[in-house]
Design a protein around this motif. Sequence first.
Motif, PDB file in Angstrom:
ATOM      1  N   ASP A  90       0.823  -1.200   0.000  1.00  0.00           N
ATOM      2  CA  ASP A  90       0.000   0.000   0.000  1.00  0.00           C
ATOM      3  C   ASP A  90       0.865   1.261   0.000  1.00  0.00           C
ATOM      4  O   ASP A  90       0.378   2.369   0.197  1.00  0.00           O
ATOM      5  CB  ASP A  90      -0.929   0.010   1.215  1.00  0.00           C
ATOM      6  CG  ASP A  90      -0.156  -0.031   2.532  1.00  0.00           C
ATOM      7  OD1 ASP A  90       1.090  -0.204   2.505  1.00  0.00           O
ATOM      8  OD2 ASP A  90      -0.789   0.110   3.596  1.00  0.00           O
ATOM      9  N   LYS A  91       2.168   1.096  -0.239  1.00  0.00           N
ATOM     10  CA  LYS A  91       3.088   2.225  -0.264  1.00  0.00           C
ATOM     11  C   LYS A  91       3.189   2.805  -1.679  1.00  0.00           C
ATOM     12  O   LYS A  91       2.840   2.148  -2.663  1.00  0.00           O
ATOM     13  CB  LYS A  91       4.475   1.790   0.221  1.00  0.00           C
ATOM     14  CG  LYS A  91       4.465   1.170   1.619  1.00  0.00           C
ATOM     15  CD  LYS A  91       5.849   0.774   2.060  1.00  0.00           C
ATOM     16  CE  LYS A  91       5.795  -0.007   3.376  1.00  0.00           C
ATOM     17  NZ  LYS A  91       5.129   0.715   4.459  1.00  0.00           N
ATOM     18  N   VAL A  92       3.686   4.021  -1.753  1.00  0.00           N
ATOM     19  CA  VAL A  92       3.957   4.636  -3.055  1.00  0.00           C
ATOM     20  C   VAL A  92       5.116   3.886  -3.708  1.00  0.00           C
ATOM     21  O   VAL A  92       6.131   3.603  -3.061  1.00  0.00           O
ATOM     22  CB  VAL A  92       4.311   6.128  -2.888  1.00  0.00           C
ATOM     23  CG1 VAL A  92       4.768   6.710  -4.203  1.00  0.00           C
ATOM     24  CG2 VAL A  92       3.110   6.891  -2.338  1.00  0.00           C
ATOM     25  N   VAL A  93       4.973   3.550  -5.003  1.00  0.00           N
ATOM     26  CA  VAL A  93       5.976   2.729  -5.686  1.00  0.00           C
ATOM     27  C   VAL A  93       6.440   3.406  -6.978  1.00  0.00           C
ATOM     28  O   VAL A  93       5.636   3.993  -7.711  1.00  0.00           O
ATOM     29  CB  VAL A  93       5.406   1.327  -6.013  1.00  0.00           C
ATOM     30  CG1 VAL A  93       6.410   0.509  -6.816  1.00  0.00           C
ATOM     31  CG2 VAL A  93       5.031   0.600  -4.732  1.00  0.00           C
ATOM     32  N   GLU A  94       7.754   3.299  -7.238  1.00  0.00           N
ATOM     33  CA  GLU A  94       8.345   3.696  -8.516  1.00  0.00           C
ATOM     34  C   GLU A  94       9.206   2.541  -9.006  1.00  0.00           C
ATOM     35  O   GLU A  94      10.051   2.042  -8.250  1.00  0.00           O
ATOM     36  CB  GLU A  94       9.202   4.956  -8.363  1.00  0.00           C
ATOM     37  CG  GLU A  94       8.417   6.185  -7.931  1.00  0.00           C
ATOM     38  CD  GLU A  94       9.274   7.433  -7.878  1.00  0.00           C
ATOM     39  OE1 GLU A  94      10.496   7.321  -8.143  1.00  0.00           O
ATOM     40  OE2 GLU A  94       8.737   8.521  -7.583  1.00  0.00           O
ATOM     41  N   VAL A  95       8.983   2.079 -10.242  1.00  0.00           N
ATOM     42  CA  VAL A  95       9.730   0.929 -10.757  1.00  0.00           C
ATOM     43  C   VAL A  95      10.334   1.243 -12.118  1.00  0.00           C
ATOM     44  O   VAL A  95       9.761   1.984 -12.927  1.00  0.00           O
ATOM     45  CB  VAL A  95       8.838  -0.328 -10.876  1.00  0.00           C
ATOM     46  CG1 VAL A  95       8.463  -0.841  -9.505  1.00  0.00           C
ATOM     47  CG2 VAL A  95       7.606  -0.051 -11.716  1.00  0.00           C
ATOM     48  N   VAL A  96      11.505   0.651 -12.359  1.00  0.00           N
ATOM     49  CA  VAL A  96      12.231   0.820 -13.617  1.00  0.00           C
ATOM     50  C   VAL A  96      12.589  -0.557 -14.154  1.00  0.00           C
ATOM     51  O   VAL A  96      13.248  -1.348 -13.462  1.00  0.00           O
ATOM     52  CB  VAL A  96      13.506   1.664 -13.424  1.00  0.00           C
ATOM     53  CG1 VAL A  96      14.286   1.763 -14.732  1.00  0.00           C
ATOM     54  CG2 VAL A  96      13.157   3.055 -12.905  1.00  0.00           C
ATOM     55  N   PHE A  97      12.163  -0.842 -15.391  1.00  0.00           N
ATOM     56  CA  PHE A  97      12.463  -2.116 -16.050  1.00  0.00           C
ATOM     57  C   PHE A  97      13.045  -1.843 -17.445  1.00  0.00           C
ATOM     58  O   PHE A  97      12.595  -2.399 -18.447  1.00  0.00           O
ATOM     59  CB  PHE A  97      11.205  -2.971 -16.188  1.00  0.00           C
ATOM     60  CG  PHE A  97      10.710  -3.581 -14.915  1.00  0.00           C
ATOM     61  CD1 PHE A  97      11.232  -4.777 -14.445  1.00  0.00           C
ATOM     62  CD2 PHE A  97       9.723  -2.963 -14.176  1.00  0.00           C
ATOM     63  CE1 PHE A  97      10.762  -5.349 -13.263  1.00  0.00           C
ATOM     64  CE2 PHE A  97       9.246  -3.524 -12.997  1.00  0.00           C
ATOM     65  CZ  PHE A  97       9.769  -4.717 -12.537  1.00  0.00           C
ATOM     66  N   THR A  98      14.041  -0.992 -17.543  1.00  0.00           N
ATOM     67  CA  THR A  98      14.627  -0.672 -18.850  1.00  0.00           C
ATOM     68  C   THR A  98      15.635  -1.738 -19.277  1.00  0.00           C
ATOM     69  O   THR A  98      16.277  -2.372 -18.443  1.00  0.00           O
ATOM     70  CB  THR A  98      15.329   0.699 -18.809  1.00  0.00           C
ATOM     71  OG1 THR A  98      16.376   0.657 -17.837  1.00  0.00           O
ATOM     72  CG2 THR A  98      14.352   1.798 -18.434  1.00  0.00           C
TER      73      THR A  98
END
Length: 473
Positions: A90-98
């Motif tokens: 339930d937390k704020v998420v930032e993801v990178v899959f480059t």
Amino acid sequence: MVAKSVVLEKIVCLLLLIGNVYGETYENSKTVCQKCVCTQNDPTFSINCNEKGLNHVLANWPKMADSTKAITASFSKNSIDTLEKLPGTDKVVEVVFTYCNIQKVNPEVFTNVPKIKYVDLSHNKITSEELSPEDFRGTYVNDTWQPLDLLTLNLAYNEIHMLQNNIFEFLPKLEELNLKGNNFRVLDEATQLAIDSLKNLLRLNLADNKLTEITSTTIMNLTNLVELDLSYNKLDFVPAILSEISQSLENLILDGNPIFELTDSSFINTKNLIQLSMNNMNRLDNILPNAFAPLKKLRTLKLSNNPLLEELDAQTFPEHPDLAEVYLNNNSFDDISFELLEWSKLKIFEFKGNPLKCSCNLFKIHEKLSKKITRQQDGPICMDLRVVKSRPVFYLTDDICRVTPSHMKKEHVSHSFNVLRITIIAICTLLLLATLGVAATFLFRWRRIQRNLNYPFVSEVRYNPVNIHGGFN
């Protein structure tokens, strides 16, 4: 504690088993911080799994402090062919899959992370067929799929040529969409509707595609758009439909397009622009008077690396009180009019790499520019035609203003004539030497032939011995 640990392990194994049943496989999250780099900087927990040989997403997020409010996770340069559903939080998420070679995106991949804010899927192999509205659904509550909180979606450098018209229906808050470097040749009706549905979009990047036009239905409802990147497409003209977003648009990037001319109507409908970039335009060779006149609020102009651009009319920028940064590097200017700008108001002015001729215009410009600009050691260079020598523009003195253009021309012509005369003399001397050499060779051979012709014994003479006793035999 041991019993709880065993139970937790069993739960993780069970989750992995369930994932396999539904065609999803996950990385073991228990050892993720041993394999990757985990950092707790309250209130953010960071996970760096770049280039760690991962083949799947995590089964769960690592254990983190109770104060954690956000998770940033990067999985770049792994081999994750299929993007599976992310673990829940339930937390704020930032993801990178480059650079992960992603070819397939499972439906509802972000369902367990409804507060996700940032997703970077650039530089993969995602096709149009792999993208659907189901990929961006939020949680399922009361028989209804909820929207995501996503603000930034980066799909640059994939293999997308069109979008479904309702693909963004669960992304009402999206502020930034990057579609750079895909396979868009035209924006078909479905794609236009998809983009135009993003009412809160602030930044749109369509650069490095093969677009020849932008239709009004693509952006007519993007009334909050402040930045539009159309660089490195195939636009021949500044799109007239920019008038649809003229009230909000502040930054326009047109680098690398085959636009060949700017007129007084090119920017008539973009009066609120603050930044304009038109670099690397190999066909741009004509900017007519008042071309930038409508841009009263312009603060930054980037107009560099345009090899055919030789001149800017003195009336190109009438009344631009806010203009503070101008970049004119690597064009083909031999002079710049002193009347062009209010030089004393500029904070940055760059015009290196032009074939400038030292002139009174350049001296006056140098005098008006701030010392912060003119004391730069690597400033522009001009050619002083009086002595045929290059000089730093910011070292010019007022003596250049006492030289009339006709005198400069005369000096230049005189120098050119002297160079031509010396060249002709050198060529004539070489030709004379070559002629004398040929003549000497011919004379030598002729004399040799004559000597052979005049020799007294042309053919061999044989004598018989004389018999002194019996006469001739």
